[in-house]
Write an enzyme that holds these catalytic residues in place. Structure first.
Site, PDB file in Angstrom:
ATOM      1  N   GLN A 116      30.169 -24.294  15.431  1.00 33.78           N
ATOM      2  CA  GLN A 116      31.346 -25.076  15.704  1.00 33.78           C
ATOM      3  C   GLN A 116      31.092 -25.793  17.108  1.00 33.78           C
ATOM      4  OE1 GLN A 116      35.024 -22.430  15.335  1.00 33.78           O
ATOM      5  NE2 GLN A 116      33.354 -20.872  15.727  1.00 33.78           N
TER       6      GLN A 116
ATOM      7  N   HIS B 178      31.523 -29.716  13.645  1.00 44.07           N
ATOM      8  CA  HIS B 178      32.018 -30.658  14.559  1.00 44.07           C
ATOM      9  C   HIS B 178      31.076 -31.971  14.872  1.00 44.07           C
ATOM     10  CE1 HIS B 178      35.058 -27.250  15.307  1.00 44.07           C
ATOM     11  NE2 HIS B 178      35.517 -28.159  14.473  1.00 44.07           N
TER      12      HIS B 178
ATOM     13  N   CYS C 228      24.971 -50.526  21.191  1.00 50.89           N
ATOM     14  CA  CYS C 228      23.568 -50.748  20.567  1.00 50.89           C
ATOM     15  C   CYS C 228      22.982 -51.990  20.684  1.00 50.89           C
ATOM     16  CB  CYS C 228      24.117 -50.417  18.985  1.00 50.89           C
ATOM     17  SG  CYS C 228      22.958 -50.577  17.757  1.00 50.89           S
TER      18      CYS C 228
ATOM     19  N   THR D  35      32.224 -16.687  19.012  1.00 49.90           N
ATOM     20  CA  THR D  35      33.365 -17.095  18.205  1.00 49.90           C
ATOM     21  C   THR D  35      34.534 -15.991  18.047  1.00 49.90           C
ATOM     22  OG1 THR D  35      34.244 -18.650  16.879  1.00 49.90           O
ATOM     23  CG2 THR D  35      32.235 -17.645  16.383  1.00 49.90           C
ATOM     24  N   SER D  36      35.791 -16.576  18.440  1.00 51.14           N
ATOM     25  CA  SER D  36      36.785 -15.533  17.816  1.00 51.14           C
ATOM     26  C   SER D  36      37.188 -15.993  16.245  1.00 51.14           C
ATOM     27  CB  SER D  36      38.131 -15.671  18.488  1.00 51.14           C
ATOM     28  OG  SER D  36      38.422 -16.845  18.843  1.00 51.14           O
TER      29      SER D  36
HETATM   30 ZN   LIG Z   1      24.372 -51.319  15.969  1.00 54.01          ZN
END
Ligand SMILES: [Zn+2]
Length: 248
Positions: free
Chosen positions: A102, A120, A149, A189-190
């Site tokens: 996660q 995630h 970018c 983790t729980s």
């Molecule tokens: Zn780009």
């Protein structure tokens, strides 16, 4: 605890398709604060306000400034700890095949695990919203926000914001490896949040041994997990790996 460490070593020694399910607890010793719980990022920020995809679309510079830049600094500086390295060693020993995580910190890959399924997404990479090109987060110049970018598109974390879907490939691949694992290690983790919560259940129903390594009991303890080794991920993994290596 010693008896449980020995039990885990016995369960893992013959395993060939073990899978780890990890969460924030494994990365705390790498200096990465958890999002949830005491001291978590979500105590400082309202996630719906600042980590929702709509907030990012509305004002990417603001989200970069208050959340993403801090997270970049923390993750750029983070290195795998004994918990991550122990799981990488289990892969080298031919015991563990995959890590379902996660976390978005990229530390399992840095430690050496080769099949890391990220529910995630990852913060270790940024993605151009215009041309889809990916750039390592550590190489992004965040002196001007939001960073862009070469094509002038805005860069966004290749991670899942609130309001976005779990990547479907991550979901079906994790269900697949959970259904065919012989041991599932639940570390740091729980596992209360879906879809992570269903992975130990899938593993258990398929006949796997479910071993939990957590500082405190969780909802899995005593029901879904066969046993809980209570402690810090790094310490427990060190002892398990040392025991497995001694058996060779
Ligand atoms: Zn780009």
């Amino acid at each position: 605890m010693d008896a449980l460490i020995a039990r885990a070593i016995n369960d893992l020694a013959p395993a060939r398709r073990a899978v780890a399910l990890t969460g924030a607890g494994i990365s705390i010793d790498s200096g990465i604060p958890p999002f949830r719980g005491p001291g978590g990022l979500w105590e400082r920020f309202d996630p719906m306000e600042i980590a929702h995809i709509d907030s990012f679309m509305r004002n990417p510079a603001k989200v970069w400034k208050v959340l993403v830049k801090d997270l970049k600094d923390v993750i750029d500086a983070a290195r795998p700890n004994d918990g991550h390295c122990g799981l990488a060693r289990l892969e080298q020993l031919g015991i563990l095949t995959s890590v379902i995580t996660q976390n978005i910190d990229g530390l399992h890959q840095m430690a050496g695990n080769t099949d890391v399924i990220e529910f995630h997404g990852t913060f270790a990479w940024q993605r151009c919203m215009q041309c889809d090109r990916r750039i390592a987060t550590s190489k992004v110049d965040a002196s001007r926000l939001p960073p862009r970018c070469a094509c002038s598109g805005i860069l966004r974390p290749d991670a899942v914001f609130f309001g976005e879907m779990i990547p479907p490939v991550a979901l079906w691949r994790s269900q697949e490896v959970a259904a065919r694992c012989d041991v599932m290690l639940v570390v740091g983790t729980s596992a209360v949040v879906q879809p992570a919560a269903s992975m130990p259940v899938i593993a258990k129903e398929a006949g796997a041994v479910v071993i939990e390594i957590n500082p405190e009991p969780t909802a899995l303890t005593g029901g879904i997990s066969d046993y809980l080794i209570q402690g810090k991920a790094g310490d427990v993994m060190n002892r398990i790996v040392a025991g497995l290596e001694a058996k060779r």
